[in-house]
Design an enzyme around this catalytic site. Structure first.
Site, PDB file in Angstrom:
ATOM      1  N   LYS A 298      81.290  35.077 -17.118  1.00 53.13           N
ATOM      2  CA  LYS A 298      81.472  35.326 -18.541  1.00 53.13           C
ATOM      3  C   LYS A 298      80.110  35.421 -19.222  1.00 53.13           C
ATOM      4  O   LYS A 298      79.232  34.588 -19.000  1.00 53.13           O
ATOM      5  CB  LYS A 298      82.296  34.191 -19.156  1.00 53.13           C
ATOM      6  N   GLU A 383     100.988  25.498 -24.240  1.00 55.20           N
ATOM      7  CA  GLU A 383     101.407  24.850 -25.471  1.00 55.20           C
ATOM      8  C   GLU A 383     102.687  24.041 -25.297  1.00 55.20           C
ATOM      9  O   GLU A 383     102.835  22.967 -25.891  1.00 55.20           O
ATOM     10  CB  GLU A 383     101.607  25.910 -26.567  1.00 55.20           C
ATOM     11  N   ARG A 411     105.041  29.439 -29.373  1.00 58.65           N
ATOM     12  CA  ARG A 411     105.344  29.327 -27.953  1.00 58.65           C
ATOM     13  C   ARG A 411     105.939  27.966 -27.596  1.00 58.65           C
ATOM     14  O   ARG A 411     106.493  27.798 -26.519  1.00 58.65           O
ATOM     15  CB  ARG A 411     104.057  29.557 -27.153  1.00 58.65           C
TER      16      ARG A 411
END
Length: 641
Positions: A298, A383, A411
């Site tokens: 990244k 979640e 969610r």
């Protein structure tokens, strides 16, 4: 004799479609990768956006478009913020207005290109999408490949593992799963499945064998023949099979994929296009589900991103491209206020435990984690798991605080309803970026939470209007021990303090007009207080502006208070349909005008422009109050659709 000077033409300028990428040599694509990185840094530094993730998938995106024929072959990105390079390679190189109205979306968008499939930026969904698409193509008799690119932490989500379990049952499904393993979501990826795989130089030949149909035929023949030949044959098969697994485990760690029976290729250096091309070609030719494991970095190629330990420039505002430093320092935001207050509360009370779903620093839990590492739990992009874990912690005698972006609470609605509220668990949910978020687009607007919360029995909801009320209401929520609470606030800077001019019970009166006409009450919900206060200029009516502070469920105190008025105007940074205003309208005996967000998906644009289109500005409040008092035309508000 004239000498001709060779004019250098950038490779990127010649790319208008994936077909242009396919014709390039490996030397040229290496050059293209360098040009794309420069383009990303230069462009995103001017607009802001997801820089780090896209710097990490440059070579991977190039290879995908060399091996697969998009849009005939379908590429699904999970999460969609990794799609900038894909946009560039599919002819979208104008990043001038990235994430602004009229410009490119920060996520895939079907309205932009036939190469984009899934617009929702909520993570861990790509495998399910891809499985459905692949099955659909097969049912239709179409020979088309489907690729799911999952990574940047998305494999920590439970839905991804549900999909993998189901995909493994269908060994003829033509689906390539590219695991972009950058070891991070925002921070280093959490969980037992997130361990790094060692890259070795000896796996390619094993990959070629593993995804060979001949190899599979021989294995099946050997298994059938040896097992049918009595105890000696079965013993021989078990010995050979055990030796095979032992050798593979020494050279390659295929982890859960091998246990599920899904073919595994890699690990592959995700920054070597030649190796990626080979791995993806093998996976494509196999004809069944194959995982291609690519190791990426990244922020690759941009030192300021690599030096950013917190999140590798996961998302940035406008920055100086040379240094990575912000051009404009952001103001003191809602998140920072929460971060400070939750740390103070946790210092006072050892029973406070915080949870988040791969958003630890973005939601403000970094300082608390630094101070109390054992009392902050990052569940990864999960979640549902976070909310039910909070219910368990509450049963064990703690007061959990679950901090999420408002859009991601959607969610975990079932868990909030059935695991938390049904059991009257003292769990506090803190929603950052509630309401209109603007430039992040339809899937990131946190405009659903108030309507969802209104349906949950026993859930008490607070909406602070400024820094002081955020601090007060958070501590009030933490003191409630007989049921769940929810605190919500918007994205961005905290407004100037809006003190109460009076208080009636728990209701804050924040403004009066002093007019002499009909009595009109303006009910302001949370961060809409600034717009609501514009009504103080309406002197043709006797206007009172209140902030209920605790907005759901509608209190008897509020209903008693509104009975003394001739008309009511409510304004909230959430849906009109099912929101706080509608709850008041259902209970009040006088006419109620509800200002809020209409029920539709909102494309990316500035928050200011969206609020104007949704009739939620100060001028709209003034118009609504005048109309309610009988001194002006009503607002022309489109009905929810």
């Amino acid at each position: 004799m004239c000498q001709h000077r060779r004019i250098s033409v950038s490779i990127l300028s010649t790319i208008t479609s994936p077909a242009d990428v396919s014709r390039l040599s490996h030397k040229q694509v290496d050059g293209l990768a360098k040009e794309i990185r420069s383009f990303l840094v230069e462009s995103v530094s001017q607009t802001g956006g997801h820089l780090g993730p896209n710097l990490g998938v440059v070579e991977l995106s190039i290879s995908l478009h060399r091996v697969f024929d998009s849009p005939r072959d379908t590429i699904v990105f999970d999460t969609g913020h990794q799609s900038y390079v894909h946009k560039v390679l599919t002819g979208r190189k104008d990043f001038t207005n990235l994430r602004s109205e009229g410009g490119l979306s920060g996520y895939p968008s079907r309205t932009e290109s036939v190469h984009d499939v899934v617009e929702n930026s909520h993570a861990s969904t790509a495998l399910s999408w891809a499985a459905g698409i692949a099955r659909g193509y097969r049912l239709a008799g179409e020979d088309r490949s489907v690729v799911a690119v999952i990574g940047d932490g998305a494999l920590t989500g439970g839905m991804a593992w549900e999909a993998l379990n189901n995909i493994a049952e269908d060994q003829s499904l033509p689906l390539v799963i590219v695991l972009n393993d950058n070891d991070r979501s925002y921070e280093p990826t959490i969980g037992g499945m997130a361990r790094k795989f060692d890259v070795t130089g000896v796996t390619r030949r094993l990959d070629q064998v593993r995804v060979s149909k001949d190899y599979e035929s021989i294995l099946n023949w050997g298994k059938k023949t040896l097992r049918a030949s009595g105890p000696p044959g079965r013993l021989a098969y078990d010995a050979i099979h055990g030796f095979k697994r032992g050798v593979k485990d020494v050279l390659v760690d295929a982890g859960i994929f091998d246990a599920l029976g899904i073919k595994y290729v890699g690990p592959v250096d995700g920054h070597k296009i030649r190796d990626l091309d080979t791995a993806l070609e093998m996976a494509k030719e196999y004809g069944g589900p194959v995982v291609v494991h690519a190791i990426t970095e990244k922020g690759r190629g941009y030192q300021p991103a690599l030096d950013d330990v917190a999140d590798r420039f996961h998302a940035v505002g406008q920055i100086h491209p040379e240094t990575g430093l912000p051009i404009v320092q952001s103001g003191f935001g809602w998140t920072a206020v929460f971060a400070d207050e939750i740390l103070q509360a946790a210092t006072r009370d050892p029973k406070i435990v915080a949870l988040t779903a791969a958003m630890l620093r973005p939601v403000g839990l970094g300082p608390m984690r630094d101070a109390f590492p054992d009392r902050v739990i990052d569940t990864g992009i999960a979640e549902q798991h976070a909310v039910t874990t909070a219910a368990g912690l509450a049963f064990a005698g703690y007061h959990p605080v679950v901090a999420l972006y408002a859009t991601f609470l959607n969610r975990a609605y079932d868990q909030l309803l059935m695991d938390v509220a049904l059991h009257r668990a003292p769990v506090t949910v803190v929603l950052d970026r509630a309401g209109i978020t603007g430039n992040d687009g339809a899937s990131h607007n946190g405009m659903w939470d108030l309507s969802l919360a209104a349906m949950i029995p026993g859930l008490r909801v607070a909406a602070p209007r400024d820094e002081a009320t955020l601090r007060d209401e958070l501590n009030e929520a933490l003191a409630i021990d007989d049921g769940p609470t929810l605190l919500r606030y918007p994205k961005g800077s905290v407004p100037e303090a809006i003190p109460a001019v009076d208080r009636v019970g728990s209701l804050d009166i924040i403004g009066r007009s002093g007019g002499s006409g009909p009595r009109v009450l303006v009910v302001s919900i949370g961060a809409t207080a600034g717009a609501a206060l514009a009504a103080t200029s309406v002197t043709t009516a006797d206007v009172t502006i209140i902030d209920p502070r605790w907005v759901l469920p509608i209190s008897e105190e509020l209903i008693d208070f509104v009975e003394g008025f001739d008309a009511i105007v409510t304004i909230e940074d959430g849906l009109r349909d099912g929101g706080v205003g509608q709850q008041i309208a259902d209970l009040a005996s006088c006419p109620v005008t509800v200002l809020g967000v209409s029920r539709h998906f909102i494309d990316h644009a500035s928050r200011k422009d969206i609020l104007a289109r949704e009739h939620m500005t100060g001028d709209d409040v003034i118009t609504a109050v005048r109309a309610a008092a009988g001194h002006g035309p009503a607002l022309s508000i489109a009905s929810d659709a």
